[in-house]
Scaffold this active site. Sequence first.
Site, short mmCIF file in Angstrom:
data_model
loop_
_atom_site.label_atom_id
_atom_site.label_comp_id
_atom_site.label_asym_id
_atom_site.label_seq_id
_atom_site.Cartn_x
_atom_site.Cartn_y
_atom_site.Cartn_z
N ASP A 160 -36.39 -48.51 35.71
CA ASP A 160 -34.94 -48.33 35.67
C ASP A 160 -34.34 -49.50 34.90
O ASP A 160 -34.71 -50.66 35.16
CB ASP A 160 -34.40 -48.27 37.09
CG ASP A 160 -32.95 -47.80 37.15
OD1 ASP A 160 -32.14 -48.33 36.40
OD2 ASP A 160 -32.65 -46.91 37.98
N ASP A 163 -26.27 -45.89 24.99
CA ASP A 163 -27.25 -44.96 24.41
C ASP A 163 -28.28 -45.70 23.58
O ASP A 163 -29.48 -45.34 23.59
CB ASP A 163 -26.53 -43.93 23.55
CG ASP A 163 -25.72 -42.94 24.38
OD1 ASP A 163 -25.93 -42.87 25.60
OD2 ASP A 163 -24.86 -42.24 23.79
N GLU A 202 -30.59 -43.57 33.56
CA GLU A 202 -31.25 -44.71 32.95
C GLU A 202 -32.61 -44.96 33.59
O GLU A 202 -33.17 -46.05 33.49
CB GLU A 202 -30.38 -45.98 33.05
CG GLU A 202 -30.20 -46.55 34.45
CD GLU A 202 -29.06 -45.91 35.24
OE1 GLU A 202 -28.67 -46.49 36.25
OE2 GLU A 202 -28.56 -44.83 34.83
#
Length: 527
Positions: free
Chosen positions: A392, A409, A437
Amino acid sequence: MDPTLTMFISIVATSGVFTTFLCMYTFIKRKEIPGAYTFVIYTATQAIYIFAHAFEMASDSITEVKIWTIFEYVGIGAAPAIGLLIVMQYIGLKLTRRKVIALLLIPAITFIMVITNDYHHFFYKDIYFRENAPFPTTDVVIGQYYIIHGAYIFGCMLAAVVLLLRRWRQTKKAYRLQLATLIMGQFLPMTGAFVYLMGLTPYGIDPVPMILCITSAMYIWSMVSTRMLTVIPIAKDRIFESMREGAVVLDSADRLVDFNGAISSMFPGLTTDMLGLTLDEAWIRLSGTPFPVERTQDGTQEEFVWRDASGNEFFYQTRSSVVLGSSSESIGSLLMLIDVTEQKLLQDQLKQLAYYDGLTKLLNRTEFIRRSKVVLEEDQLGERSTCILLFDIDHFKSINDTYGHDVGDMAIQHVVAIAKRVEADVPGVLIARYGGEEFVIALPSCLLDSAILLAEQIRAQFAAEPITGNHGPITVTASFGLAQATPHAATLEMLLKNADVALYQAKRAGRNRVCVFDQRLEVLINT
């Protein structure tokens, strides 16, 4: 009767027999011949004209000549116009009812003018026997309408010849002999009619009936040798060439017999010089390999990929069917090639949407789970180790809030590019976007120690390679949770749950680290 006259009448009668045979043959084969009824009428009118002319030549009085002349103009008036209709059908021109009526209008008027000529003399002013001829022959003093009639029949035959000549270049060499036969079938009578109308024939004899003996013989020969009437090559060629699908005709020995323009567009290297080669021989010339699809005759569809000289990929679907002869025997096959490139690309796009994440091009969560279950089952059957790595991005919300979603992004794509380097080290690795994410990696046939080493390498590369952009270098780190399949975690769901527990521990321990779920001690090991 004069022997010379007898000879001429015999030739004319023979011509009539040949033409009658053509008429009868066409009628018998009418189910096999496109436009058969038009050809039947054409040859019937010619036969009436020819036999009536023979009877006219044998007549002893002007009264008899006039009677047979009426019968002659049943054919001589209509045959050239009907012949033009046949040629127009042959080359594929669309014929409306109005066009047909317009073409037959002058012949109809001509017949009426001949029947009623004694009342107006517009067709011919007088008809008489020549005095200086060695045998009785008739001549006429033409009237005004005779000129119109003569110009019309000559014009019809000339138009038919011109239409056929214009199709010469568009007709494949294999069919030009048939086309030449048709051209001569119109040209020779036209020449004879022209010579007769100009008054250049000996003793005013009409040469057209005798010329029709030659043309009828040509048609009969063409029927036997090239099957001119059972297959209309120009009409077939028009349909064949207008097909959007590629079509290749093969004989019983799998040799190339014909192919249409669509095939030439698909494969520019395929030329008529290759006719006669087998399909594999031709394909070896094109690509260096035999034809890539094993063909069956049951209509089964197969696909293959073709790369052109520029490296562009095209996808073609093939379908093969048997070509049967008149006795239902196999005389070859028809290979259809359909360009399915657009459909294939669309399928790939749909597959991309269904199986892959739009931003990262990684597997999506659903597809990852489906494939990982297969991997886990295979490893368990082979008694091999499977590891799952969840990671993560640290403080991702802060990156979005501080720099904007476009930089967020970029951060996602940045970590994906680094994580995918593991594909070179672990065969069959699966990488997916597990959440916003959050990412997951399945490591098949991978021991725990090797998985820990890979995770640490990825983590270290994240920290060592910041994002470069308008905001300056931005360091992106991630937290990792690693779990190994064991008898206590034999399902993918349990394995993912254990990796998630390890990931949570990595975050609680300060992030930017790898934690391993130890199933033996049921505790987490902080690496």
